[in-house]
Design a protein around this motif. Sequence first.
Motif, mmCIF file in Angstrom:
data_model
loop_
_atom_site.group_PDB
_atom_site.id
_atom_site.type_symbol
_atom_site.label_atom_id
_atom_site.label_comp_id
_atom_site.label_asym_id
_atom_site.label_seq_id
_atom_site.Cartn_x
_atom_site.Cartn_y
_atom_site.Cartn_z
ATOM 1 N N GLY A 121 10.269 -61.942 -1.727
ATOM 2 C CA GLY A 121 10.672 -60.594 -1.342
ATOM 3 C C GLY A 121 11.803 -60.595 -0.337
ATOM 4 N N ALA A 122 11.638 -59.796 0.718
ATOM 5 C CA ALA A 122 12.713 -59.594 1.698
ATOM 6 C C ALA A 122 13.152 -60.895 2.349
ATOM 7 N N ARG A 125 15.848 -62.365 -0.052
ATOM 8 C CA ARG A 125 16.999 -61.624 -0.609
ATOM 9 C C ARG A 125 18.323 -62.082 -0.007
#
Length: 203
Positions: A121-122, A125
């Motif tokens: 996820g984050a 990124r």
Amino acid sequence: MTRASASKTADDRNGFRQRLLDALEASIAEDGYAKTTVAGIVRRARTSRRTFYEHFDSREACFVELLSGANADQIRQISEAVDASAPWQKQVRQAVEAWIATGEARSALMLSWIRDVPALGAAARGLQRDAMEAFIAMVGSITATDEFRSAGVSPISRPRVIMLLGGLRELTAITVEEGGRLGDVTEEAVEASIAMLSQHGPA
């Protein structure tokens, strides 16, 4: 603290940090990232959880740093393998062969990068974006030569580079997952890359 003692402290810290990164990569190779724990990393590194958290906020942070370094190493090795004076098709072959050689050298990490990173996820990124931009820049640098320009191949559009890189990554990932050798897909990867670049359109 003297300059010498400060330098030794920094060396010690860097040494512990590298041991942790090496331990994470070894754990990924043996158990896979999903089954890797901080406890397992520090056991392999022969250090403590306290030392781990002095260097990294989490297992994910350690993973991101490991992959960032691996990506930089791969880009450097590919760039060094390409002879800018060679015919452009040969340069493509040199780049693809170097891509495959670096992937074979760290196949478990390469597969983990492709399959495990999206699930972060984050935390991932930024890594994914930075890695793609670095590879796009590498391709742009390799193809910004007289050999590519005179053949009408350069400049190459950003979408085309992304498709080329994405295809190579998926091909190598599937090959490893199916128990094959990356070297077995060299010719297919070279031919596909040359064909994609040969069909160059407006940038």
